[in-house]
Design an enzyme around this catalytic site. Structure first.
Site, PDB file in Angstrom:
ATOM      1  N   TYR A   1       0.807  -1.218   0.000  1.00 36.00           N
ATOM      2  CA  TYR A   1       0.000   0.000   0.000  1.00 36.00           C
ATOM      3  C   TYR A   1       0.845   1.275   0.000  1.00 36.00           C
ATOM      4  O   TYR A   1       2.038   1.252   0.243  1.00 36.00           O
ATOM      5  CB  TYR A   1      -1.054   0.009   1.097  1.00 36.00           C
ATOM      6  CG  TYR A   1      -0.664  -0.008   2.555  1.00 36.00           C
ATOM      7  CD1 TYR A   1       0.593   0.310   3.025  1.00 36.00           C
ATOM      8  CD2 TYR A   1      -1.641  -0.340   3.514  1.00 36.00           C
ATOM      9  CE1 TYR A   1       0.887   0.319   4.371  1.00 36.00           C
ATOM     10  CE2 TYR A   1      -1.356  -0.337   4.872  1.00 36.00           C
ATOM     11  CZ  TYR A   1      -0.091  -0.008   5.296  1.00 36.00           C
ATOM     12  OH  TYR A   1       0.184  -0.015   6.642  1.00 36.00           O
ATOM     13  N   GLU A   2       0.190   2.359  -0.365  1.00 38.35           N
ATOM     14  CA  GLU A   2       0.844   3.656  -0.619  1.00 38.35           C
ATOM     15  C   GLU A   2       1.899   3.549  -1.711  1.00 38.35           C
ATOM     16  O   GLU A   2       2.909   4.250  -1.701  1.00 38.35           O
ATOM     17  CB  GLU A   2       1.462   4.234   0.672  1.00 38.35           C
ATOM     18  CG  GLU A   2       0.476   4.445   1.796  1.00 38.35           C
ATOM     19  CD  GLU A   2      -0.755   5.240   1.385  1.00 38.35           C
ATOM     20  OE1 GLU A   2      -0.660   6.053   0.442  1.00 38.35           O
ATOM     21  OE2 GLU A   2      -1.817   5.044   2.000  1.00 38.35           O
ATOM     22  N   GLY A   3       1.650   2.689  -2.679  1.00 36.23           N
ATOM     23  CA  GLY A   3       2.568   2.500  -3.791  1.00 36.23           C
ATOM     24  C   GLY A   3       3.452   1.299  -3.559  1.00 36.23           C
ATOM     25  O   GLY A   3       4.234   1.271  -2.611  1.00 36.23           O
TER      26      GLY A   3
END
Length: 608
Positions: free
Chosen positions: A448-450
């Site tokens: 998550y968050e890239g």
């Protein structure tokens, strides 16, 4: 198992590597020196150890639940969150003008590590609120700031980040949520957002959603995305809560880890949520943040803050897993020492392979903590230094380090938590020991968050190619200065080993940068096929650089009889281990990067 905050190492990183005392001389941070840091960290440790950490295992066994749009968090979370608010922890590094404490990120990051070590599911709520605060500080109008920031900074209200949709994961050009202007400065928002952390919960009176959406006639792709504030409850002119907005939670996800953190699917604007006033629905009332079609730019403020914070999460869960492994290794009796030094079975910490695993966990965790602390200090300088040129240099340095902190620290956490399971042997595979939870919780961090690949692509495109490699080469130049200092320590085997390994890693880093710059135009697939190896190479080198600096400072302090001898000696030994076992792999990473893309792309898609 209990959690003990590693305050000594955090303070060492702040003082000796991040230069907190110099940061405390910057305008606006004059009260944020080591004395303040020590007091804040000790208070944070008390709270996280006694209140937040005991809820970690409970949250894994009794996750948040969803019933008819209502999310109920794990027993004890709501009460702990109220104590969190009362302690002022949300506003630690936010402006005094909105009720925060105005402390530097260098201190705030250490506290964030404690919260995440204690209970990652709990800490995710304030993590997203921090991002919402940063976005509103950057682009919010005076009216939006006056309406929302004080409540967010206090923690009385929480914030979310709404990007992803069922058909649009990381490719935000595919976002379809729409926002229709009402002609009075408000918009009606319609759409579905997925994977929204703490999108619905019972711990705060209001939830402030920051939502990416398209207005009518907006350009296609990412250039047509705007950002909106869409609160769960509308806010009256006097600051009190008004009508229920037309946004509701239609489900929460059932996950591998971080089970207590509600990951929600939010529906904006279908008018079916219970309690929505007729005057509001259908259509969720939203307020544009900043200018039309610049939403992705503003959301990146939140995303970069979150990416750094997720890197800290990796450090945090690795620390917790390490502590648990050490405790078990000191208690578990099994097998006689291989060197024949004892006739009876010994605790497993006496066995060389167990020691190797523990040292690997320790070295990876401490190196990433050091790198994150130095990055935080650069962020503080980029925002507070009086010299514009220095601010720009520190900003570039910080931005280069963000994908390293996020990508490397999170991938490292998988290795560390897996090793913790391995140290426990068969008991590590048993849920009752608790170590399996750390392994499961850590698995989301490189996603998550890239994802790690997205961090690596960012490192290639925005952080290396865009400035012609200037920032990367300036880092290499700084590393050579540390190499010179190491070379002078001819009486230290640890310093000499670090000197050789760091020099080889720095040379490999420079060669990797040259490969990226030299091939990005003519052979972009070859570069991006090696983007993750490039990130891991760069991060291993930069983290090793910080361990080298730590080694030098520890030796200096020992020579002048300052500090705790046992702590400083352990720091030197850990740095030496990092040189021999982590930096030694960097030249191989260079070979993979430069020579391995052909084999990576050898099979056509149909052959898989």
């Amino acid at each position: 198992m209990t959690y003990v905050a590693p305050i000594d190492d955090m303070l060492f990183c702040m003082r000796e590597l991040a230069g907190l005392e110099a940061t405390a001389r910057l305008p606006g941070l004059e009260d944020a020196g080591m004395e303040t840091a020590q007091a804040v960290l000790h208070e944070c440790a008390k709270f996280t150890q006694s209140v937040v950490a005991p809820l970690n295992a409970i949250g894994d066994k009794k996750p948040s639940t969803w019933t008819n749009g209502v999310v109920t968090t794990t027993p004890g979370f709501k009460q702990a969150y109220q104590q969190f608010v009362e302690g002022g922890w949300q506003g630690l590094q936010h402006p005094l003008s909105f009720g925060g404490q105005g402390l530097p990120k260098t201190i705030g990051a250490a506290c964030a590590e404690m919260f995440n070590s204690a209970n990652m599911s709990f800490a995710l709520c304030p993590l997203l609120t921090d991002g919402a605060i940063e976005a509103l500080l950057t682009a919010g109008s005076d009216e939006l700031q006056a309406t929302y920031l004080a409540k967010l900074v206090s923690g009385e209200w929480t914030g979310t980040m709404n990007l992803t949709e069922p058909q649009a994961g990381s490719d935000l050009a595919l976002v379809r949520t729409k926002a229709d202007s009402q002609g009075d400065g408000t918009y009606k928002v319609f759409g579905t957002k997925i994977f929204i952390t703490y999108g619905e919960h019972d711990m705060a009176d209001n939830i402030v959603h920051l939502v990416l959406a398209r207005v009518a006639g907006a350009p296609e792709g990412v250039k047509g995305i705007s950002l909106f504030v869409v609160p769960k409850f509308l806010v009256n002119a006097d600051g009190s809560l008004g009508a229920r907005n037309d946004v509701h939670c239609v489900s929460i996800e059932h996950k591998l880890g971080i089970k207590a953190s509600p990951t929600t699917v939010l529906q904006f604007g279908d008018g079916t949520a219970a309690g929505i006033a007729d005057s509001v629905g259908p259509g969720a009332v939203g307020y544009m943040v900043g200018e039309e079609n610049r939403g992705l730019e503003y959301m990146f403020v939140m995303m970069n803050a979150a990416r750094y914070a997720v890197g800290v999460q990796g450090i945090a869960v690795a620390e917790r897993a390490y502590q648990q492994a050490v405790t078990y290794a000191k208690e578990r009796v099994q097998s006689r020492p291989v060197d024949g030094s004892g006739k009876a079975s010994a605790t497993i910490i006496h066995h060389p392979e167990v020691r190797r695993m523990l040292m690997t966990m320790r070295a990876l965790t401490e190196s990433c903590r050091a790198m994150a602390a130095v990055a935080a200090a650069a962020h503080d300088g980029a925002h507070h230094h009086t010299d514009a040129e220095t601010r720009e240099r520190l900003r570039n340095f910080y931005q280069f380090l963000v994908p390293l902190v996020k990508g490397y620290s999170t991938e490292m956490s998988l290795e560390a938590t897996s090793l913790s399971v391995q140290v426990h042997g068969g008991m590590g595979f048993i849920e009752e020991t608790g170590v399996a939870q750390h392994y499961r919780d850590a698995r989301i961090l490189p996603i998550y968050e890239g994802t790690t690949a997205i961090q690596a692509n960012d490192l290639v495109g925005r952080k290396t190619v865009r400035d012609g490699g200037q920032t990367a080469k300036s880092i290499a130049a700084q590393i050579t200065q540390t190499e010179d200092a190491l070379a002078s320590r001819t009486d230290s085997s640890a310093a000499q080993a670090m000197h050789r390994r760091l020099r080889e890693a720095r040379q490999a880093f420079e060669q990797a940068v040259d490969f990226v710059l030299g091939n990005i135009a003519s052979h972009p697939n070859s570069v991006y096929a090696a983007s993750v190896p490039y990130l891991m190479l760069a991060a291993s080198t930069v983290a090793g650089w910080q361990m080298a600096r730590a080694l030098l400072r520890a030796q200096d302090l020992l020579a002048s009889q300052q500090g705790d001898t046992a702590f400083l000696s352990a720091k030197i030994a850990t740095a030496h281990f990092y040189a021999d076992h982590v930096l030694s792999k960097v030249p191989g990473m260079r070979d993979t990067l430069i020579e391995g893309s052909t084999s990576t792309l050898a099979l056509v898609p149909e052959a898989f």
